[in-house]
Design a protein around this motif. Structure first.
Motif, PDB file in Angstrom:
ATOM      1  N   MET A 301      54.258  46.401  30.268  1.00  0.00           N
ATOM      2  CA  MET A 301      52.856  46.158  29.902  1.00  0.00           C
ATOM      3  C   MET A 301      52.064  47.452  29.854  1.00  0.00           C
ATOM      4  N   SER A 302      51.049  47.466  28.992  1.00  0.00           N
ATOM      5  CA  SER A 302      50.094  48.568  29.006  1.00  0.00           C
ATOM      6  C   SER A 302      49.251  48.446  30.267  1.00  0.00           C
ATOM      7  N   GLY A 303      48.507  49.503  30.586  1.00  0.00           N
ATOM      8  CA  GLY A 303      47.703  49.484  31.800  1.00  0.00           C
ATOM      9  C   GLY A 303      46.707  48.342  31.837  1.00  0.00           C
ATOM     10  N   GLY A 304      46.010  48.106  30.709  1.00  0.00           N
ATOM     11  CA  GLY A 304      45.029  47.036  30.663  1.00  0.00           C
ATOM     12  C   GLY A 304      45.631  45.666  30.856  1.00  0.00           C
ATOM     13  N   LYS A 305      46.763  45.423  30.214  1.00  0.00           N
ATOM     14  CA  LYS A 305      47.441  44.131  30.357  1.00  0.00           C
ATOM     15  C   LYS A 305      47.966  43.937  31.769  1.00  0.00           C
ATOM     16  N   ALA A 306      48.456  45.011  32.383  1.00  0.00           N
ATOM     17  CA  ALA A 306      48.977  44.915  33.750  1.00  0.00           C
ATOM     18  C   ALA A 306      47.872  44.554  34.732  1.00  0.00           C
ATOM     19  N   ILE A 307      46.698  45.185  34.576  1.00  0.00           N
ATOM     20  CA  ILE A 307      45.563  44.871  35.452  1.00  0.00           C
ATOM     21  C   ILE A 307      45.148  43.411  35.281  1.00  0.00           C
ATOM     22  N   GLU A 308      45.026  42.965  34.041  1.00  0.00           N
ATOM     23  CA  GLU A 308      44.621  41.583  33.783  1.00  0.00           C
ATOM     24  C   GLU A 308      45.640  40.597  34.357  1.00  0.00           C
ATOM     25  N   HIS A 309      46.914  40.917  34.203  1.00  0.00           N
ATOM     26  CA  HIS A 309      47.970  40.027  34.697  1.00  0.00           C
ATOM     27  C   HIS A 309      47.945  39.913  36.221  1.00  0.00           C
ATOM     28  N   LEU A 310      47.894  41.053  36.911  1.00  0.00           N
ATOM     29  CA  LEU A 310      47.912  41.029  38.371  1.00  0.00           C
ATOM     30  C   LEU A 310      46.615  40.474  38.950  1.00  0.00           C
ATOM     31  N   ALA A 311      45.508  40.690  38.257  1.00  0.00           N
ATOM     32  CA  ALA A 311      44.213  40.220  38.760  1.00  0.00           C
ATOM     33  C   ALA A 311      44.191  38.708  38.942  1.00  0.00           C
ATOM     34  N   LYS A 312      44.963  37.998  38.143  1.00  0.00           N
ATOM     35  CA  LYS A 312      45.024  36.539  38.258  1.00  0.00           C
ATOM     36  C   LYS A 312      45.587  36.103  39.615  1.00  0.00           C
ATOM     37  N   GLN A 313      46.392  36.976  40.215  1.00  0.00           N
ATOM     38  CA  GLN A 313      47.025  36.655  41.497  1.00  0.00           C
ATOM     39  C   GLN A 313      46.236  37.206  42.683  1.00  0.00           C
ATOM     40  N   GLY A 314      45.226  38.020  42.417  1.00  0.00           N
ATOM     41  CA  GLY A 314      44.530  38.731  43.498  1.00  0.00           C
ATOM     42  C   GLY A 314      43.235  38.085  43.935  1.00  0.00           C
ATOM     43  N   ASN A 315      42.720  38.591  45.064  1.00  0.00           N
ATOM     44  CA  ASN A 315      41.447  38.153  45.625  1.00  0.00           C
ATOM     45  C   ASN A 315      40.423  39.267  45.409  1.00  0.00           C
ATOM     46  N   ARG A 316      39.510  39.079  44.466  1.00  0.00           N
ATOM     47  CA  ARG A 316      38.538  40.120  44.118  1.00  0.00           C
ATOM     48  C   ARG A 316      37.558  40.392  45.247  1.00  0.00           C
ATOM     49  N   LEU A 317      37.391  39.445  46.174  1.00  0.00           N
ATOM     50  CA  LEU A 317      36.422  39.606  47.258  1.00  0.00           C
ATOM     51  C   LEU A 317      36.948  40.475  48.397  1.00  0.00           C
ATOM     52  N   ARG A 318      38.224  40.814  48.359  1.00  0.00           N
ATOM     53  CA  ARG A 318      38.798  41.611  49.438  1.00  0.00           C
ATOM     54  C   ARG A 318      38.223  43.021  49.457  1.00  0.00           C
ATOM     55  N   PHE A 319      37.825  43.523  48.296  1.00  0.00           N
ATOM     56  CA  PHE A 319      37.269  44.872  48.210  1.00  0.00           C
ATOM     57  C   PHE A 319      35.875  44.796  47.593  1.00  0.00           C
ATOM     58  N   ASP A 320      34.938  45.495  48.202  1.00  0.00           N
ATOM     59  CA  ASP A 320      33.545  45.472  47.753  1.00  0.00           C
ATOM     60  C   ASP A 320      33.279  46.684  46.862  1.00  0.00           C
ATOM     61  N   LEU A 321      33.170  46.433  45.578  1.00  0.00           N
ATOM     62  CA  LEU A 321      32.887  47.494  44.617  1.00  0.00           C
ATOM     63  C   LEU A 321      31.533  47.225  43.966  1.00  0.00           C
ATOM     64  N   THR A 322      30.689  48.230  43.924  1.00  0.00           N
ATOM     65  CA  THR A 322      29.365  48.086  43.325  1.00  0.00           C
ATOM     66  C   THR A 322      29.421  48.402  41.841  1.00  0.00           C
ATOM     67  N   PRO A 323      28.886  47.533  40.990  1.00  0.00           N
ATOM     68  CA  PRO A 323      28.856  47.823  39.545  1.00  0.00           C
ATOM     69  C   PRO A 323      28.108  49.112  39.272  1.00  0.00           C
ATOM     70  N   PRO A 324      28.585  49.932  38.354  1.00  0.00           N
ATOM     71  CA  PRO A 324      27.934  51.210  38.049  1.00  0.00           C
ATOM     72  C   PRO A 324      26.529  51.036  37.474  1.00  0.00           C
ATOM     73  N   MET A 325      25.679  52.008  37.698  1.00  0.00           N
ATOM     74  CA  MET A 325      24.357  52.113  37.095  1.00  0.00           C
ATOM     75  C   MET A 325      23.518  50.846  37.285  1.00  0.00           C
ATOM     76  N   HIS A 326      23.638  50.206  38.434  1.00  0.00           N
ATOM     77  CA  HIS A 326      22.947  48.937  38.628  1.00  0.00           C
ATOM     78  C   HIS A 326      21.428  49.106  38.707  1.00  0.00           C
ATOM     79  N   ARG A 327      20.948  50.330  38.920  1.00  0.00           N
ATOM     80  CA  ARG A 327      19.497  50.552  38.966  1.00  0.00           C
ATOM     81  C   ARG A 327      18.936  51.067  37.634  1.00  0.00           C
ATOM     82  N   ALA A 328      19.807  51.527  36.750  1.00  0.00           N
ATOM     83  CA  ALA A 328      19.346  52.080  35.471  1.00  0.00           C
ATOM     84  C   ALA A 328      19.038  50.952  34.491  1.00  0.00           C
TER      85      ALA A 328
END
Length: 496
Positions: A301-328
């Motif tokens: 898989m390409s990098g993008g497809k690999a991320i999308e594929h594995l993300a289906k199995q993962g828990n996004r809440l385990r890591f707290d990431l802030t969206p970029p430029m949230h104040r702009a």
């Protein structure tokens, strides 16, 4: 405007049943004639024959009783795409029928190097362009002499790749005495939706491809207002992290190589630069940092497809990431801060799990899910503001307004769902071309040619001085005006 696909479109012309043995049909003889004539012309464009004879072409046509012009009275355009690592061609008519298409992907070759090496891509384009164009023409059953024009990607993209397509096309139109239509790669992505759906101008488009992440209002063919763009790295074709140490110039997926516009410069002695092509450069770099090519489910898989594929199995809440430029309060994008944050998380998890860099983490799926969700939120918020800006300024129709998402990211269903929440909140329609037309292809180039031919825009009968442009902005930039409007975006619950 309706999202229902128009009938008869995207259906390559089907081959007819072969005639009975010993009874070759006149149509079959004519087709053989077209193919032989096409080969002579295309071989000249590829530089195979030193002195091809027009007389031979006309003799072939006369010998089959084939009468050009009777079957092809409407506009038919040949589109050629070589902006990065796909050699593609297609023949499309003004009704939106895909008469023939062909594509050669270099993906397997570039997977071995971890990215796209421009001179390798250039050589593979040279080796395949004549065959691909011939296959598209043969499938279409349209003789080259009956083409209305040839449309080719000339901007933006990898300089060495663009040069192959442009050189071939200019020789081809010179032999055929046909008009030439230079195509902006991003414009082609934006207008593809009008091939597959009945969409009227104006509409908003989110384009993520070719080294770009941008939002633009499409007011007509070749009439764009740029509302926002990536300020650093971007989804699509992009230089990877080794660029700065390589001696290669260029940015946003475009290899300048220290050259003038449209003229290749001297290649560096050490070909250490690698270009990455995938749905999202951030995903690509995270996938590489997570060594997902070693994951048993992601090896091909390409990098993008690999991320999308594995993300289906993962828990996004385990890591707290802030969206970029949230104040702009603008519509620009940024991904480097998110990339650095993810790199820190990966480094920390490697220490905690006792895993060396280059090995797959047990938490890889959770990291993939967090990255994908944060990226989706970032894209959604900027797009939401762009829609609100257009609605407040009367730039979109009060009813039946449309958001078109095109480019590689349109094939990521998680991000598409996030954008669907935005269009539901703003009472707009979300439209995406079919996945196969979201990546680079010849169909979108040919269709852009049809659009320009009908509008009478950008049609060249004299190709003297035509050059490719590795870097080329799209439309008129009003992003500063968008930022000054400082539109506050209502918070949406991103439950996907």
């Amino acid at each position: 405007m309706t999202s229902r696909p128009a009938p008869g479109r995207l259906q390559p012309r089907q081959a007819e049943r072969p005639p009975a043995e010993g009874a070759e049909a006149p149509a079959a003889r004519a087709q053989g004639t077209i193919n032989r004539a096409s080969m002579l012309i295309l071989s000249k464009a590829a530089g195979v024959f030193s002195k091809p004879s027009k007389r031979k072409i006309y003799e072939y046509l006369r010998s089959s009783n084939f009468h050009p012009g009777k079957a092809f009275l409407h506009k038919v355009v040949l589109g050629i795409e070589t902006s990065c690592d796909d050699t593609a061609a297609a023949v499309v008519d003004e009704a939106g029928n895909v008469l023939g298409e062909a594509i050669h992907s270099q993906t397997e070759v570039h997977l071995k190097t971890g990215g796209i090496v421009p001179p390798v891509a250039q050589q593979l384009h040279r080796e395949n362009i004549q065959r691909i164009v011939q296959e598209a023409l043969s499938a279409s059953r349209v003789p080259p002499s009956e083409l209305s024009a040839v449309a080719t990607t000339t901007m933006p993209g990898l300089a060495l790749s663009l040069g192959v397509g442009l050189s071939f096309s200019l020789q081809l139109v010179g032999r055929l005495k046909k008009p030439f239509i230079p195509i902006h790669h991003m414009e082609a992505h934006a207008l593809t939706i009008r091939l597959t759906n009945e969409v009227e101008f104006p509409f908003l488009v989110l384009l993520i491809s070719g080294g770009h992440c941008l939002l633009a209002l499409v007011r007509g063919v070749a009439d764009f207002l740029l509302l926002g763009k990536s300020l650093d790295i971007a989804p699509g074709d992009m230089l990877d992290k080794w660029k700065s140490n390589s001696g290669w110039g260029g940015s946003a997926g475009c290899c300048q190589l220290g050259c003038q516009k449209g003229r290749p410069g001297r290649l560096p002695d050490q070909l250490s630069a690698v270009f990455v092509k995938a749905e999202h450069v951030l995903f690509v770099q995270v996938a590489r940092r997570l060594s997902l090519t070693k994951h048993p489910e992601c090896t091909a898989m390409s990098g993008g497809k690999a991320i999308e594929h594995l993300a289906k199995q993962g828990n996004r809440l385990r890591f707290d990431l802030t969206p970029p430029m949230h104040r702009a309060k603008n519509c620009d994008f940024s991904f480097t801060g998110l990339q650095h944050a993810v790199n820190k998380i990966i480094t920390q998890k490697e220490k905690e799990e006792g895993v060396e860099q280059g090995q797959v983490l047990a938490s890889a799926a959770d990291i993939a899910a967090a990255v994908q969700h944060t990226t989706a939120c970032h894209l959604a918020k900027r797009t939401h503001r762009a829609l609100l800006f257009c609605q407040q300024r009367g730039l979109l129709p009060p009813s039946n307004a449309a958001l078109v998402v095109s480019g590689g990211v349109a094939s990521n269903f998680y991000i598409r769902k996030a954008l669907e929440l935005v269009t539901n909140a703003t009472q707009c329609a979300l439209l995406c071309p079919p996945p196969r037309l979201c990546t680079d292809n010849g169909v979108m180039i040919a269709w852009n040619g049809i659009e320009r031919l009908r509008a009478g825009v950008g049609i060249l009968y004299d190709t003297e001085g035509v050059r490719y442009e590795p870097k080329c902005p799209l439309g008129v930039d009003i992003s500063k005006e968008v930022g000054e409007a400082a539109i506050k975006v209502p918070q949406l619950k991103m439950k996907i």
